[in-house]
Design an enzyme around this catalytic site. Structure first.
Site, mmCIF file in Angstrom:
data_model
loop_
_atom_site.group_PDB
_atom_site.id
_atom_site.type_symbol
_atom_site.label_atom_id
_atom_site.label_comp_id
_atom_site.label_asym_id
_atom_site.label_seq_id
_atom_site.Cartn_x
_atom_site.Cartn_y
_atom_site.Cartn_z
ATOM 1 N N HIS A 142 -12.865 -8.957 -22.534
ATOM 2 C CA HIS A 142 -14.270 -8.553 -22.672
ATOM 3 C C HIS A 142 -15.018 -9.547 -23.577
ATOM 4 C CE1 HIS A 142 -17.484 -5.328 -23.354
ATOM 5 N NE2 HIS A 142 -17.753 -6.225 -24.290
ATOM 6 N N GLU A 143 -14.392 -9.872 -24.727
ATOM 7 C CA GLU A 143 -15.057 -10.768 -25.688
ATOM 8 C C GLU A 143 -15.117 -12.198 -25.156
ATOM 9 O OE1 GLU A 143 -16.690 -9.377 -27.945
ATOM 10 O OE2 GLU A 143 -15.708 -7.427 -27.861
HETATM 11 ZN ZN LIG Z 1 -19.444 -6.654 -25.444
#
Ligand SMILES: [Zn+2]
Length: 173
Positions: A142-143
């Site tokens: 996600h990051e």
């Molecule tokens: Zn995020």
């Protein structure tokens, strides 16, 4: 201790490819890391990427712990990830609920690799290579997406697959 403003999806910096960090010892980088720690803890997030505070650099923090936002999150000491790369992935992806500090009030089931081999450097410049699985692998993906100008909304087949926070609470509690 400063808590920075978290930008919301739609800001151009959140759709940009971020640049590598070339010197982790720079005072500006160390200050950014300190400010991101304060910011993510104030926001009760499990991760935050530099572009989310308007800095287009390849750097993010992971800090998983069970919380109101993520009741089932495993405990992970705060980890600073700089210039990350995914070296290999599992064949399989799995769906899991995600939210994002830059997509306020929304949750969605997002497909992610269940296991990834990664490399990165930390805030001291030390190199790390490790295998991540489950929720931690999910945070990392996600990051890392934020560093490539992608939010979890772009990972959905349809933007309307994201539901609002109240609906999500009903489903998952
Ligand atoms: Zn995020």
């Amino acid at each position: 201790m400063r808590s920075l403003t978290i930008l919301q999806r739609g800001e151009p910096v959140l759709a940009q490819m971020a640049a590598p960090v070339d010197n982790v010892n720079q005072i500006t980088i160390q200050q950014l890391i300190t400010d991101l720690k304060t910011t993510v803890s104030a926001a009760k997030g499990v991760g935050i990427a530099a572009p989310q505070v308007g800095v287009s650099l390849r750097l993010f923090l992971m800090c998983s712990a069970p919380s109101e936002r993520y009741p089932d999150a495993p405990l992970l000491p705060l980890t600073v990830v700089i210039n990350p790369e995914i070296l290999d992935t599992s064949n399989q992806q799995e769906l899991g609920w995600e939210g994002c500090l830059s997509v306020k009030g929304k949750r969605a089931l997002v497909p992610r690799y269940s296991s990834i081999d990664v490399s990165y450097i930390d805030e001291t410049g030390a190199k790390h290579q490790q295998t991540l699985t489950g929720f931690i692998a999910r945070i990392f993906q996600h990051e890392l997406d934020h560093l490539d100008g992608i939010t979890f909304i772009e990972r959905l087949d349809n933007e309307s697959d994201a539901i609002n926070e109240q609906q999500w609470q009903k489903i998952t509690q």
